[in-house]
Design a protein around this motif. Structure first.
Motif, short mmCIF file in Angstrom:
data_model
loop_
_atom_site.label_atom_id
_atom_site.label_comp_id
_atom_site.label_asym_id
_atom_site.label_seq_id
_atom_site.Cartn_x
_atom_site.Cartn_y
_atom_site.Cartn_z
N HIS A 84 -9.79 2.42 -11.38
CA HIS A 84 -9.63 0.97 -11.42
C HIS A 84 -10.97 0.29 -11.17
O HIS A 84 -11.37 -0.59 -11.92
CB HIS A 84 -8.59 0.53 -10.39
N CYS A 85 -11.68 0.69 -10.11
CA CYS A 85 -12.93 0.01 -9.75
C CYS A 85 -14.16 0.91 -9.85
O CYS A 85 -15.28 0.43 -9.77
CB CYS A 85 -12.82 -0.57 -8.35
N GLY A 86 -13.98 2.23 -9.99
CA GLY A 86 -15.10 3.13 -10.15
C GLY A 86 -15.68 3.69 -8.86
O GLY A 86 -16.67 4.43 -8.90
N ARG A 87 -15.13 3.36 -7.71
CA ARG A 87 -15.65 3.85 -6.44
C ARG A 87 -15.42 5.34 -6.27
O ARG A 87 -14.44 5.89 -6.78
CB ARG A 87 -14.91 3.17 -5.26
N ALA A 88 -16.30 5.97 -5.51
CA ALA A 88 -16.08 7.36 -5.13
C ALA A 88 -15.04 7.38 -4.02
O ALA A 88 -15.11 6.59 -3.07
CB ALA A 88 -17.39 7.99 -4.65
N LEU A 89 -14.08 8.28 -4.14
CA LEU A 89 -12.96 8.30 -3.19
C LEU A 89 -12.88 9.61 -2.45
O LEU A 89 -13.14 10.68 -3.02
CB LEU A 89 -11.64 8.10 -3.94
N THR A 104 -6.43 1.58 -1.63
CA THR A 104 -6.66 0.14 -1.45
C THR A 104 -6.46 -0.61 -2.75
O THR A 104 -5.84 -1.68 -2.75
CB THR A 104 -8.09 -0.11 -0.92
N CYS A 105 -6.95 -0.07 -3.86
CA CYS A 105 -6.74 -0.72 -5.16
C CYS A 105 -5.25 -0.76 -5.50
O CYS A 105 -4.75 -1.77 -6.00
CB CYS A 105 -7.49 0.01 -6.26
N LEU A 106 -4.55 0.33 -5.23
CA LEU A 106 -3.12 0.38 -5.52
C LEU A 106 -2.38 -0.64 -4.67
O LEU A 106 -1.52 -1.37 -5.16
CB LEU A 106 -2.56 1.78 -5.27
N LYS A 108 -3.55 -3.42 -2.98
CA LYS A 108 -3.92 -4.84 -3.05
C LYS A 108 -4.05 -5.41 -4.45
O LYS A 108 -3.84 -6.61 -4.65
CB LYS A 108 -5.23 -5.06 -2.30
N LYS A 109 -4.42 -4.60 -5.42
CA LYS A 109 -4.72 -5.13 -6.76
C LYS A 109 -3.70 -4.77 -7.83
O LYS A 109 -3.40 -5.57 -8.70
CB LYS A 109 -6.11 -4.64 -7.22
N LEU A 110 -3.19 -3.55 -7.80
CA LEU A 110 -2.37 -3.07 -8.90
C LEU A 110 -0.88 -3.34 -8.74
O LEU A 110 -0.13 -3.23 -9.70
CB LEU A 110 -2.58 -1.56 -9.07
N THR A 111 -0.43 -3.68 -7.54
CA THR A 111 1.01 -3.83 -7.31
C THR A 111 1.34 -5.18 -6.70
O THR A 111 0.50 -5.83 -6.08
CB THR A 111 1.51 -2.73 -6.36
N GLN A 112 2.60 -5.58 -6.88
CA GLN A 112 3.14 -6.79 -6.27
C GLN A 112 3.53 -6.49 -4.83
O GLN A 112 3.93 -5.36 -4.52
CB GLN A 112 4.39 -7.26 -7.02
N ALA A 125 -3.04 0.88 2.93
CA ALA A 125 -3.71 2.03 2.30
C ALA A 125 -3.42 3.33 3.04
O ALA A 125 -3.24 4.39 2.42
CB ALA A 125 -5.21 1.78 2.23
N GLU A 126 -3.35 3.29 4.35
CA GLU A 126 -3.12 4.51 5.13
C GLU A 126 -1.76 5.14 4.81
O GLU A 126 -1.65 6.35 4.61
CB GLU A 126 -3.20 4.18 6.61
N PHE A 127 -0.73 4.30 4.72
CA PHE A 127 0.60 4.83 4.40
C PHE A 127 0.67 5.32 2.96
O PHE A 127 1.35 6.31 2.68
CB PHE A 127 1.67 3.76 4.66
N ILE A 128 -0.04 4.66 2.05
CA ILE A 128 -0.03 5.09 0.65
C ILE A 128 -0.68 6.47 0.50
O ILE A 128 -0.20 7.31 -0.25
CB ILE A 128 -0.70 4.02 -0.25
N VAL A 129 -1.76 6.73 1.24
CA VAL A 129 -2.38 8.06 1.22
C VAL A 129 -1.40 9.09 1.77
O VAL A 129 -1.25 10.19 1.23
CB VAL A 129 -3.70 8.06 2.01
#
Length: 159
Positions: A84-89, A104-106, A108-112, A125-129
């Motif tokens: 989405h943003c190109g960052r190293a993860l 974080t992208c998922l 804050k940016k990609l979802t409602q 983000a922590e729970f999504i990981v």
């Protein structure tokens, strides 16, 4: 004693005491879910299955012709780049559409945001990981041990 008094009171009233509740044919009125309504477009009478077609706010509660995109977490990947943003993860989340994105992208940016009792919230983000790792390494029957359900892996896509 109270029950006996209620029985006497109910036995004292007959169906003739309540003519307003009966229709002309002598039948009791139909409940709201079975009352017939005419529709100009359909012509004949049809029955409503739901008495309330609109919510408390007066808006229609049914999504009419609108389909929201669903994004589902299907796995985890370490040391990758966000598509989405190109960052190293350090922690990448694999999605059902084939992309690997950051949590974080998922979030804050990609979802409602999700809605609970009219309030909006996000998982974080922590729970999504954590969800991505559980989906990757455990079978669905073991997800509940980690507080993960099938609904927590599915998100509504942003427009």
């Amino acid at each position: 004693m109270l029950i006996a008094a209620m029985r006497r009171k109910l036995d004292a009233h007959t169906d003739d005491d309540r003519p307003a509740l009966q229709s002309v044919a002598g039948n009791w009125p139909a409940p709201l879910t079975q009352q017939a309504a005419t529709d100009a477009s359909s012509g004949p009478r049809r029955f409503h299955l739901m008495p309330f077609s609109r919510g408390v706010s007066g808006k229609s509660t049914v999504l009419e012709g609108k389909t929201m995109g669903q994004i589902q977490i299907v796995g985890y990947e370490s040391d990758c780049n966000c598509e989405h943003c190109g960052r190293a993860l350090r922690h990448g989340v694999r999605l059902s559409d084939g992309r690997t994105v950051g949590a974080t992208c998922l979030d804050k940016k990609l979802t409602q945001p999700r809605v609970y009792q009219g309030k909006q919230y996000r998982f974080g983000a922590e729970f999504i990981v954590k969800v991505a790792k559980v989906v990757e390494f455990y079978s669905p029957s073991n997800w509940a041990r980690f507080g993960v359900s099938a609904s927590s892996t599915t998100f509504e896509a942003s427009a």
